[in-house]
Design a protein around this motif. Structure first.
Motif, PDB file in Angstrom:
ATOM      1  N   PRO A   1      -3.296  33.433  12.889  1.00 18.96           N
ATOM      2  CA  PRO A   1      -2.842  32.828  14.138  1.00 18.96           C
ATOM      3  C   PRO A   1      -1.489  32.135  14.056  1.00 18.96           C
ATOM      4  CG  PRO A   1      -4.872  31.797  13.365  1.00 18.96           C
ATOM      5  CD  PRO A   1      -4.531  32.896  12.411  1.00 18.96           C
ATOM      6  N   GLY A   2      -1.053  31.716  12.888  1.00 14.98           N
ATOM      7  CA  GLY A   2       0.179  30.958  12.792  1.00 14.98           C
ATOM      8  C   GLY A   2       1.432  31.784  12.607  1.00 14.98           C
ATOM      9  N   THR A   3       1.306  33.090  12.402  1.00 13.35           N
ATOM     10  CA  THR A   3       2.496  33.888  12.136  1.00 13.35           C
ATOM     11  C   THR A   3       3.322  34.094  13.401  1.00 13.35           C
ATOM     12  OG1 THR A   3       1.416  36.002  12.530  1.00 13.35           O
ATOM     13  CG2 THR A   3       1.302  35.116  10.277  1.00 13.35           C
ATOM     14  N   ALA A   4       4.605  34.340  13.191  1.00 16.02           N
ATOM     15  CA  ALA A   4       5.509  34.539  14.328  1.00 16.02           C
ATOM     16  C   ALA A   4       5.103  35.768  15.141  1.00 16.02           C
ATOM     17  CB  ALA A   4       6.949  34.677  13.836  1.00 16.02           C
TER      18      ALA A   4
ATOM     19  N   ARG B   1       2.120  37.004  15.535  1.00 19.48           N
ATOM     20  CA  ARG B   1       0.908  36.685  16.289  1.00 19.48           C
ATOM     21  C   ARG B   1       1.231  35.803  17.490  1.00 19.48           C
ATOM     22  NH1 ARG B   1      -2.541  38.569  18.650  1.00 19.48           N
ATOM     23  NH2 ARG B   1      -4.095  37.155  19.391  1.00 19.48           N
ATOM     24  N   ARG B   2       2.109  34.826  17.289  1.00 20.12           N
ATOM     25  CA  ARG B   2       2.496  33.964  18.411  1.00 20.12           C
ATOM     26  C   ARG B   2       3.226  34.757  19.489  1.00 20.12           C
ATOM     27  NH1 ARG B   2       3.673  30.492  14.075  1.00 20.12           N
ATOM     28  NH2 ARG B   2       5.876  30.990  14.242  1.00 20.12           N
ATOM     29  N   ARG B   3       4.068  35.688  19.068  1.00 24.19           N
ATOM     30  CA  ARG B   3       4.797  36.535  20.015  1.00 24.19           C
ATOM     31  C   ARG B   3       3.814  37.419  20.792  1.00 24.19           C
ATOM     32  NH1 ARG B   3       9.007  37.115  17.292  1.00 24.19           N
ATOM     33  NH2 ARG B   3       8.168  38.530  15.730  1.00 24.19           N
TER      34      ARG B   3
ATOM     35  N   GLU C   1       0.680  36.750  21.376  1.00 18.64           N
ATOM     36  CA  GLU C   1      -0.076  35.847  22.255  1.00 18.64           C
ATOM     37  C   GLU C   1       0.705  35.570  23.540  1.00 18.64           C
ATOM     38  OE1 GLU C   1      -3.146  33.255  23.488  1.00 18.64           O
ATOM     39  OE2 GLU C   1      -3.114  34.680  21.832  1.00 18.64           O
ATOM     40  N   ARG C   2       1.996  35.270  23.401  1.00 16.56           N
ATOM     41  CA  ARG C   2       2.844  35.032  24.582  1.00 16.56           C
ATOM     42  C   ARG C   2       2.931  36.273  25.460  1.00 16.56           C
ATOM     43  NH1 ARG C   2       6.154  32.239  20.973  1.00 16.56           N
ATOM     44  NH2 ARG C   2       7.523  34.042  20.814  1.00 16.56           N
TER      45      ARG C   2
ATOM     46  N   ARG D   1      -0.333  36.675  27.364  1.00 15.78           N
ATOM     47  CA  ARG D   1      -0.429  35.730  28.486  1.00 15.78           C
ATOM     48  C   ARG D   1       0.465  36.168  29.651  1.00 15.78           C
ATOM     49  NH1 ARG D   1      -3.122  31.000  27.711  1.00 15.78           N
ATOM     50  NH2 ARG D   1      -3.641  30.475  25.565  1.00 15.78           N
TER      51      ARG D   1
END
Length: 128
Positions: A8-11, A13-15, A17-18, A21
């Motif tokens: 969950p903390g990797t760039a 994964r965050r990208r 997630e965004r 959304r």
């Protein structure tokens, strides 16, 4: 050691997630333009998550949103829909929201690709 791409903390994964959304936001706007009312977004249950729950009249629709980079990949995304997970999550939702017990239920998939109109697949699999 290189970190896992699925953490969950990797760039990446965050990208992702965004992007997910954003796709769900666009899907919600599209469905509202088609006269659906949004009941819930990103509804999480112990058995899975439903991207959007919408209604129109006496029909409750559980919507899975899939976004892909291109139109070819978008059409292939249908294979990534986990029908069992969505069905179990919908049953969980209905068991806890008795006001929708008399509603007809449907499972839809909304496929998105950049610079393309959303592709709305209705009643993609039968409600159990």
């Amino acid at each position: 050691m290189k970190p896992s791409r699925s953490k969950p903390g990797t760039a990446d994964r965050r990208r992702a997630e965004r992007a997910g959304r954003w796709a769900e936001t666009l899907a919600g706007l599209y469905l509202q333009l088609c006269f659906y009312t949004i009941v819930a977004r990103r509804f999480k249950t112990p058995v899975g998550e439903i991207d959007l729950i919408v209604r129109r009249g006496r029909t409750l629709v559980f919507v899975e949103v899939k976004q892909r980079a291109g139109i070819e990949a978008r059409d292939m995304a249908l294979g990534a829909v986990n029908m069992g997970r969505i069905s179990r999550a919908a049953q969980w939702y209905l068991a806890r929201n008795r006001k929708f017990a008399s509603f007809d239920c449907r499972f839809d998939v909304l496929l998105l690709a950049p610079w393309r109109w959303p592709h709305h697949l209705k009643n993609i699999f039968p409600a159990q």
